[in-house]
Motif scaffolding. Structure first.
Motif, PDB file in Angstrom:
ATOM      1  N   GLY A 158       0.795  -1.232   0.000  1.00  0.00           N
ATOM      2  CA  GLY A 158       0.000   0.000   0.000  1.00  0.00           C
ATOM      3  C   GLY A 158       0.819   1.270   0.000  1.00  0.00           C
ATOM      4  N   ARG A 159       1.964   1.271  -0.645  1.00  0.00           N
ATOM      5  CA  ARG A 159       2.817   2.455  -0.693  1.00  0.00           C
ATOM      6  C   ARG A 159       2.710   3.164  -2.048  1.00  0.00           C
ATOM      7  NH1 ARG A 159       2.873   0.638   3.839  1.00  0.00           N
ATOM      8  NH2 ARG A 159       4.627   0.725   5.304  1.00  0.00           N
ATOM      9  N   VAL A 160       3.054   4.432  -2.041  1.00  0.00           N
ATOM     10  CA  VAL A 160       3.236   5.218  -3.258  1.00  0.00           C
ATOM     11  C   VAL A 160       4.710   5.594  -3.332  1.00  0.00           C
ATOM     12  CG1 VAL A 160       2.729   7.396  -4.425  1.00  0.00           C
ATOM     13  CG2 VAL A 160       0.891   6.133  -3.309  1.00  0.00           C
ATOM     14  N   LEU A 161       5.326   5.426  -4.494  1.00  0.00           N
ATOM     15  CA  LEU A 161       6.723   5.796  -4.680  1.00  0.00           C
ATOM     16  C   LEU A 161       6.795   7.062  -5.524  1.00  0.00           C
ATOM     17  CD1 LEU A 161       8.401   2.339  -5.442  1.00  0.00           C
ATOM     18  CD2 LEU A 161       8.016   3.449  -3.232  1.00  0.00           C
ATOM     19  N   VAL A 162       7.570   8.020  -5.075  1.00  0.00           N
ATOM     20  CA  VAL A 162       7.861   9.231  -5.839  1.00  0.00           C
ATOM     21  C   VAL A 162       9.307   9.110  -6.298  1.00  0.00           C
ATOM     22  CG1 VAL A 162       7.998  11.742  -5.816  1.00  0.00           C
ATOM     23  CG2 VAL A 162       6.231  10.585  -4.480  1.00  0.00           C
ATOM     24  N   VAL A 163       9.486   8.920  -7.604  1.00  0.00           N
ATOM     25  CA  VAL A 163      10.818   8.687  -8.164  1.00  0.00           C
ATOM     26  C   VAL A 163      11.330   9.992  -8.756  1.00  0.00           C
ATOM     27  CG1 VAL A 163      12.172   7.328  -9.795  1.00  0.00           C
ATOM     28  CG2 VAL A 163      10.172   6.310  -8.680  1.00  0.00           C
ATOM     29  N   LEU A 167      17.719  15.356 -10.626  1.00  0.00           N
ATOM     30  CA  LEU A 167      17.302  16.595  -9.959  1.00  0.00           C
ATOM     31  C   LEU A 167      18.286  17.724 -10.228  1.00  0.00           C
ATOM     32  CD1 LEU A 167      16.147  15.146  -6.520  1.00  0.00           C
ATOM     33  CD2 LEU A 167      14.690  16.299  -8.202  1.00  0.00           C
ATOM     34  N   GLY A 168      17.738  18.893 -10.539  1.00  0.00           N
ATOM     35  CA  GLY A 168      18.563  20.069 -10.768  1.00  0.00           C
ATOM     36  C   GLY A 168      19.123  20.179 -12.166  1.00  0.00           C
ATOM     37  N   SER A 169      18.816  19.212 -13.029  1.00  0.00           N
ATOM     38  CA  SER A 169      19.324  19.259 -14.405  1.00  0.00           C
ATOM     39  C   SER A 169      18.177  19.518 -15.370  1.00  0.00           C
ATOM     40  CB  SER A 169      19.999  17.934 -14.762  1.00  0.00           C
ATOM     41  OG  SER A 169      19.020  16.913 -14.965  1.00  0.00           O
ATOM     42  N   ALA A 170      18.538  19.740 -16.644  1.00  0.00           N
ATOM     43  CA  ALA A 170      17.515  19.971 -17.663  1.00  0.00           C
ATOM     44  C   ALA A 170      16.635  18.746 -17.857  1.00  0.00           C
ATOM     45  CB  ALA A 170      18.179  20.356 -18.979  1.00  0.00           C
ATOM     46  N   GLY A 171      17.163  17.570 -17.520  1.00  0.00           N
ATOM     47  CA  GLY A 171      16.386  16.337 -17.686  1.00  0.00           C
ATOM     48  C   GLY A 171      15.632  15.915 -16.452  1.00  0.00           C
ATOM     49  N   GLU A 172      15.474  16.813 -15.479  1.00  0.00           N
ATOM     50  CA  GLU A 172      14.799  16.456 -14.230  1.00  0.00           C
ATOM     51  C   GLU A 172      13.377  15.953 -14.496  1.00  0.00           C
ATOM     52  OE1 GLU A 172      12.756  19.041 -10.798  1.00  0.00           O
ATOM     53  OE2 GLU A 172      14.954  19.199 -10.803  1.00  0.00           O
ATOM     54  N   ARG A 173      13.025  14.878 -13.760  1.00  0.00           N
ATOM     55  CA  ARG A 173      11.667  14.325 -13.875  1.00  0.00           C
ATOM     56  C   ARG A 173      11.283  13.694 -12.548  1.00  0.00           C
ATOM     57  NH1 ARG A 173       9.396  10.272 -18.632  1.00  0.00           N
ATOM     58  NH2 ARG A 173       7.180  10.491 -18.111  1.00  0.00           N
ATOM     59  N   VAL A 174      10.074  13.989 -12.076  1.00  0.00           N
ATOM     60  CA  VAL A 174       9.562  13.439 -10.824  1.00  0.00           C
ATOM     61  C   VAL A 174       8.235  12.759 -11.120  1.00  0.00           C
ATOM     62  CG1 VAL A 174       8.831  13.944  -8.469  1.00  0.00           C
ATOM     63  CG2 VAL A 174      10.723  15.239  -9.483  1.00  0.00           C
ATOM     64  N   GLU A 175       8.123  11.456 -10.782  1.00  0.00           N
ATOM     65  CA  GLU A 175       6.926  10.673 -11.094  1.00  0.00           C
ATOM     66  C   GLU A 175       6.410   9.951  -9.860  1.00  0.00           C
ATOM     67  OE1 GLU A 175       7.077   8.367 -14.923  1.00  0.00           O
ATOM     68  OE2 GLU A 175       9.213   8.856 -14.751  1.00  0.00           O
ATOM     69  N   ARG A 176       5.083   9.893  -9.738  1.00  0.00           N
ATOM     70  CA  ARG A 176       4.428   9.094  -8.700  1.00  0.00           C
ATOM     71  C   ARG A 176       3.976   7.781  -9.329  1.00  0.00           C
ATOM     72  NH1 ARG A 176       2.055  11.740  -4.173  1.00  0.00           N
ATOM     73  NH2 ARG A 176       0.343  10.248  -4.286  1.00  0.00           N
ATOM     74  N   VAL A 177       4.397   6.660  -8.742  1.00  0.00           N
ATOM     75  CA  VAL A 177       4.055   5.347  -9.284  1.00  0.00           C
ATOM     76  C   VAL A 177       3.738   4.403  -8.136  1.00  0.00           C
ATOM     77  CG1 VAL A 177       5.457   5.583 -11.375  1.00  0.00           C
ATOM     78  CG2 VAL A 177       6.483   4.633  -9.307  1.00  0.00           C
ATOM     79  N   THR A 178       3.055   3.321  -8.462  1.00  0.00           N
ATOM     80  CA  THR A 178       2.852   2.253  -7.482  1.00  0.00           C
ATOM     81  C   THR A 178       4.094   1.367  -7.456  1.00  0.00           C
ATOM     82  OG1 THR A 178       1.932   0.687  -9.065  1.00  0.00           O
ATOM     83  CG2 THR A 178       0.389   2.242  -8.036  1.00  0.00           C
ATOM     84  N   PRO A 179       4.275   0.577  -6.397  1.00  0.00           N
ATOM     85  CA  PRO A 179       5.405  -0.357  -6.406  1.00  0.00           C
ATOM     86  C   PRO A 179       5.397  -1.297  -7.606  1.00  0.00           C
ATOM     87  CG  PRO A 179       4.595  -0.122  -4.172  1.00  0.00           C
ATOM     88  CD  PRO A 179       3.624   0.615  -5.064  1.00  0.00           C
ATOM     89  N   ASP A 180       4.212  -1.768  -8.011  1.00  0.00           N
ATOM     90  CA  ASP A 180       4.130  -2.652  -9.180  1.00  0.00           C
ATOM     91  C   ASP A 180       4.623  -1.940 -10.435  1.00  0.00           C
ATOM     92  OD1 ASP A 180       3.276  -5.149  -8.319  1.00  0.00           O
ATOM     93  OD2 ASP A 180       1.192  -4.516  -8.179  1.00  0.00           O
TER      94      ASP A 180
END
Length: 416
Positions: A158-163, A167-180
């Motif tokens: 029952g967790r949510v992962l924020v990957v 960070l701090g670069s032009a290619g920065e990306r932050v995603e919320r995903v399930t463990p699966d």
């Protein structure tokens, strides 16, 4: 002097940082991001020991050195190694924004109540157990210990992962995903940090001390340990009494990063207390009503206990190896249960028995697994009221408590 500069997750390093340096040390991307002075030697960080030896040569000649690192180099970073080798007085540390702080900022979350675990160059199991025990965790990742591996280990929790990547670069990306979802993807090498969130456990009030509550992973605050039986739902007084629980917890030694099994968990009082002390817990119970009570008790104390409905020792086969095990039930199968637990426990097994006849077999199973065995017969009498405003002593049933400790665990440190 060694100037240590954090960069990458926050503001970029100033161009003049390395201006007077005779030696500049850092990762390839950090070195490429800074204009190096003419004539300065450049060392790309790989293995740490050769880089430290080169730094030592320049320090001995009193020539200036600049070390470039990610984020805050004093937070799971190179400052520790530099301070140990050269002493804090030789360091001028200029921290940037840590990847953990940046990740929580991108997620719009406070992190004074978060636990941070590093899986970079370390065994992933500690980070997994911390994620299971605490509702808000930041995991610093590394090769073989990234979002996919973390997600695979946390399926069904029952967790949510924020990957957070790059960070701090032009290619920065932050995603919320399930463990699966995390387990099924190739994330590459640019992951900075993974946040693991149990959003069902609401954040508490404003805090005055950062980090996990000392001695308590739950929401009910510090209320001691070896809680009274009234703190748990149980059937017909079938619960490990607090006197027994106190010594059992002392011998189990549950702590953040540990995995503890509670086998024959009954009401789950030991499981819940281990979870409150920061460990991840698997509670094994064969009766359906017992399973329901364990879940209710865990919810009442605001902790996460993974409940396994099944009979030991068979139900243990699919569980991850534990650091410590409490065996509170087993009946005629007790020797086989203790033997199975003792083979797999990394540190200790504690067994509570009411029947004298079963003590030799349980002790033999601990010894046969190579554990050092000790034990005690606990007999206690509690104060109880009598008519006339006087008090008597009410004797509780005696309980044997046996424990087996793996010899190497007495001398080997454990780093959460």
């Amino acid at each position: 002097m060694i100037t240590v500069v954090g960069m990458g997750a926050g503001e970029p390093a100033a161009e003049d940082v390395a201006a007077g340096a005779a030696l500049v040390v850092g990762g390839r991307r950090h070195l490429d991001a800074v204009r190096l002075p003419a004539g300065a030697e450049r060392v790309v960080l790989g293995a740490l020991a050769p880089a430290l030896d080169t730094i030592a040569e320049y320090v001995a000649k009193e020539r200036p050195v600049v070390v470039l690192a990610s984020g805050d180099p004093g937070f799971f970073g190179i400052v520790r190694a530099l301070a140990e080798r050269f002493g804090p007085a030789r360091l001028d540390v200029r921290p940037g924004v840590s990847s953990v702080a940046a990740a929580f900022a991108r997620a719009g979350l406070p992190w004074d109540d978060a636990v941070v675990a590093s899986a970079h160059g370390r065994d992933l199991r500690t980070a997994v157990n911390v994620c299971r025990a605490h509702p808000k965790v930041a995991v610093l990742t590394g090769p073989g210990a990234g979002p996919a591996e973390l997600g695979a280990a946390l399926r069904g929790d029952g967790r949510v992962l924020v990957v957070a990547r790059a960070l701090g670069s032009a290619g920065e990306r932050v995603e919320r995903v399930t463990p699966d979802e995390a387990a099924g993807r190739d994330w590459g090498a640019a992951v900075s940090v993974v946040l693991c969130l149990d959003e069902a456990r609401a954040p508490g009030p404003a805090r005055t001390v950062a980090g996990a509550r000392p001695g308590c992973a739950g929401r009910d605050g510090w209320a001691g340990w070896a809680l009274d039986e009234t703190a748990f739902a149980h059937r017909d007084s079938m619960i490990t009494k607090f006197e027994v629980r106190a010594l059992a917890l002392a011998r189990l030694g549950p702590r953040p990063g540990d995995l503890v099994w509670d086998v024959g968990a009954g009401s789950g009082s030991v499981a819940v207390e281990c979870a409150r002390l920061g460990a991840a817990v698997d509670a094994v119970e064969k009766s359906p009503d017992g399973v329901g009570r364990i879940r209710a008790n865990a919810a009442a104390h605001g902790v996460d206990v993974r409940v396994v409905h099944g009979t030991a020792p068979g139900a243990l086969s699919d569980l991850a190896d534990p650091d410590a095990v409490f065996v509170g039930g087993g009946g005629r199968e007790l020797p086989a249960v203790v033997a199975a637990c003792a083979r797999r426990a990394r540190r200790a097994v504690v067994v509570a028995l009411a029947a004298l006849d079963r003590v030799p077999a349980a002790r033999g199973a601990l010894l046969d697994a190579g554990l050092e065995c000790d034990g005690v017969l606990l007999q206690s009498s509690r104060l109880a009221p009598l008519p006339g405003d006087v008090t008597r002593l009410a004797a509780a049933n005696p309980v044997f408590l046996l424990w087996g400790v793996r010899p190497h665990s007495r001398t080997e440190g454990v780093t959460p």
